[in-house]
Design a protein around this motif. Structure first.
Motif, PDB file in Angstrom:
ATOM      1  N   ALA A 104       0.829  -1.199   0.000  1.00  6.50           N
ATOM      2  CA  ALA A 104       0.000   0.000   0.000  1.00  6.50           C
ATOM      3  C   ALA A 104       0.867   1.254   0.000  1.00  6.50           C
ATOM      4  O   ALA A 104       0.607   2.209  -0.747  1.00  6.50           O
ATOM      5  CB  ALA A 104      -0.921  -0.010   1.222  1.00  6.50           C
ATOM      6  N   LEU A 105       1.899   1.261   0.828  1.00  8.28           N
ATOM      7  CA  LEU A 105       2.793   2.418   0.902  1.00  8.28           C
ATOM      8  C   LEU A 105       3.479   2.671  -0.433  1.00  8.28           C
ATOM      9  O   LEU A 105       3.568   3.823  -0.896  1.00  8.28           O
ATOM     10  CB  LEU A 105       3.836   2.202   1.998  1.00  8.28           C
ATOM     11  CG  LEU A 105       4.797   3.372   2.249  1.00  8.28           C
ATOM     12  CD1 LEU A 105       4.046   4.575   2.792  1.00  8.28           C
ATOM     13  CD2 LEU A 105       5.902   2.952   3.210  1.00  8.28           C
ATOM     14  N   GLU A 106       3.957   1.613  -1.062  1.00 10.76           N
ATOM     15  CA  GLU A 106       4.646   1.768  -2.347  1.00 10.76           C
ATOM     16  C   GLU A 106       3.683   2.238  -3.436  1.00 10.76           C
ATOM     17  O   GLU A 106       4.055   3.054  -4.293  1.00 10.76           O
ATOM     18  CB  GLU A 106       5.291   0.439  -2.739  1.00 10.76           C
ATOM     19  CG  GLU A 106       6.483   0.067  -1.857  1.00 10.76           C
ATOM     20  CD  GLU A 106       6.928  -1.365  -2.036  1.00 10.76           C
ATOM     21  OE1 GLU A 106       8.091  -1.661  -1.707  1.00 10.76           O
ATOM     22  OE2 GLU A 106       6.120  -2.208  -2.504  1.00 10.76           O
ATOM     23  N   GLU A 129      -2.400   7.363   6.546  1.00 10.91           N
ATOM     24  CA  GLU A 129      -2.967   7.659   7.857  1.00 10.91           C
ATOM     25  C   GLU A 129      -4.270   8.439   7.720  1.00 10.91           C
ATOM     26  O   GLU A 129      -5.246   8.195   8.440  1.00 10.91           O
ATOM     27  CB  GLU A 129      -1.968   8.467   8.703  1.00 10.91           C
ATOM     28  CG  GLU A 129      -0.737   7.689   9.134  1.00 10.91           C
ATOM     29  CD  GLU A 129      -1.022   6.711  10.268  1.00 10.91           C
ATOM     30  OE1 GLU A 129      -2.147   6.693  10.794  1.00 10.91           O
ATOM     31  OE2 GLU A 129      -0.079   5.944  10.614  1.00 10.91           O
ATOM     32  N   THR A 130      -4.301   9.359   6.766  1.00 13.60           N
ATOM     33  CA  THR A 130      -5.488  10.191   6.555  1.00 13.60           C
ATOM     34  C   THR A 130      -6.702   9.347   6.195  1.00 13.60           C
ATOM     35  O   THR A 130      -7.825   9.650   6.618  1.00 13.60           O
ATOM     36  CB  THR A 130      -5.226  11.223   5.443  1.00 13.60           C
ATOM     37  OG1 THR A 130      -4.162  12.088   5.863  1.00 13.60           O
ATOM     38  CG2 THR A 130      -6.462  12.060   5.161  1.00 13.60           C
ATOM     39  N   VAL A 131      -6.508   8.280   5.411  1.00 14.10           N
ATOM     40  CA  VAL A 131      -7.636   7.422   5.024  1.00 14.10           C
ATOM     41  C   VAL A 131      -7.773   6.219   5.965  1.00 14.10           C
ATOM     42  O   VAL A 131      -8.491   5.266   5.673  1.00 14.10           O
ATOM     43  CB  VAL A 131      -7.505   6.944   3.555  1.00 14.10           C
ATOM     44  CG1 VAL A 131      -7.513   8.128   2.613  1.00 14.10           C
ATOM     45  CG2 VAL A 131      -6.264   6.081   3.348  1.00 14.10           C
ATOM     46  N   GLY A 132      -7.089   6.290   7.100  1.00 13.77           N
ATOM     47  CA  GLY A 132      -7.248   5.260   8.126  1.00 13.77           C
ATOM     48  C   GLY A 132      -6.548   3.958   7.862  1.00 13.77           C
ATOM     49  O   GLY A 132      -6.938   2.908   8.398  1.00 13.77           O
ATOM     50  N   LEU A 133      -5.481   3.990   7.058  1.00 14.83           N
ATOM     51  CA  LEU A 133      -4.801   2.742   6.697  1.00 14.83           C
ATOM     52  C   LEU A 133      -3.313   2.759   7.017  1.00 14.83           C
ATOM     53  O   LEU A 133      -2.532   2.023   6.400  1.00 14.83           O
ATOM     54  CB  LEU A 133      -4.997   2.441   5.203  1.00 14.83           C
ATOM     55  CG  LEU A 133      -6.388   1.971   4.779  1.00 14.83           C
ATOM     56  CD1 LEU A 133      -6.427   1.731   3.285  1.00 14.83           C
ATOM     57  CD2 LEU A 133      -6.792   0.707   5.528  1.00 14.83           C
ATOM     58  N   VAL A 152      -6.793   2.963  -0.480  1.00 13.27           N
ATOM     59  CA  VAL A 152      -5.408   3.125  -0.952  1.00 13.27           C
ATOM     60  C   VAL A 152      -5.400   3.882  -2.282  1.00 13.27           C
ATOM     61  O   VAL A 152      -4.580   4.784  -2.499  1.00 13.27           O
ATOM     62  CB  VAL A 152      -4.706   1.762  -1.111  1.00 13.27           C
ATOM     63  CG1 VAL A 152      -3.327   1.936  -1.748  1.00 13.27           C
ATOM     64  CG2 VAL A 152      -4.574   1.071   0.240  1.00 13.27           C
ATOM     65  N   ALA A 153      -6.334   3.530  -3.173  1.00 13.24           N
ATOM     66  CA  ALA A 153      -6.422   4.219  -4.467  1.00 13.24           C
ATOM     67  C   ALA A 153      -6.733   5.702  -4.277  1.00 13.24           C
ATOM     68  O   ALA A 153      -6.196   6.560  -4.995  1.00 13.24           O
ATOM     69  CB  ALA A 153      -7.484   3.553  -5.337  1.00 13.24           C
TER      70      ALA A 153
END
Length: 234
Positions: A104-106, A129-133, A152-153
């Motif tokens: 997800a980070l990449e 973090e903003t989207v809770g992930l 993530v998208a």
């Protein structure tokens, strides 16, 4: 009034199909202004997604002009269009289009790296973090639910702070709960970053939140459909 962020004039789209040439869009003329949220609705096959793709330079108009932030997209080659999207646009698809071999980070960091951001991974982590992930940063798409993948998208599309955010059925593959969460996040990202938002949707709950709604029928803008704000005032 300021110049429109997006300005389409007499846009047509014709594509070759199994039965020959197919007319997708017919003479679309449309302006979208800074900070506006525009909803594109209509039955399947009406040309909504094709119109959105033309706005993003992901599909080339057969004729007419497509201006985005003062740039004529019809005059750019593929590399120029890719750079323009990288620098100015975020796109969210119904089917997520995450890179399966990346975490997800990449995934979120990729457009930031392409834009030359030295702190791409720090910015990507903050957006997750903003989207809770934030806790899912090291997980791959296959390890996440559909709702998580769409979040993530969203983070990937919004991390570069685009001036224009395009969303094609962003809740189409999600259940009601996850769909409602994505709607809230989408509009929160718009509000926080001041982006102009154009979205295709079949969901009334999403269309009702837009400043203006345009209905497409058989590749044409239906003249009888008025702004959502006007309807709400009646």
């Amino acid at each position: 009034m300021t110049d429109p962020v997006l300005a389409l004039k007499d846009v047509t789209l014709r594509l070759n199909g199994n039965a020959g040439m197919v007319e997708i869009l017919h003479g679309i003329t449309l302006d979208v202004h800074k900070g506006e949220t525009l909803g594109l609705i209509g039955p399947s096959g009406s040309g909504k997604s094709s119109l959105l793709m033309i706005m993003g330079g992901l599909e080339r108009a057969t004729s007419g002009s497509v201006m985005a932030l003062g740039q004529d997209l019809t005059r750019l080659n593929e590399d120029g269009l890719a750079r323009f999207r990288r620098d100015h646009m975020g796109v969210v698809f119904q089917s997520f289009h995450l890179i399966p071999t990346m975490t997800a980070l990449e995934n979120v960091a990729t457009p930031l790296e392409l834009a030359g951001k030295a702190d791409a991974f720090d910015l990507a982590g903050a957006e997750l973090e903003t989207v809770g992930l934030g806790h899912r940063a090291d997980h791959y798409p296959a390890q996440m639910s559909g709702g998580e993948q769409q979040r993530v998208a969203l983070a990937r599309a919004s991390a570069p702070r685009p001036k224009i955010l395009l969303a094609d059925e962003p809740t189409g593959n999600l259940d009601g709960v996850n769909g409602d969460a994505i709607i809230r996040m989408l509009f929160d990202l718009r509000d926080r970053h001041g982006a102009t938002l154009v979205l295709v949707t079949h969901a009334n709950s999403l269309a009702e939140k837009c400043d203006r709604v345009i209905r497409l029928t058989d590749g044409r803008i239906a003249p009888q459909h008025r702004q959502a704000t006007e309807q709400a005032a009646e």
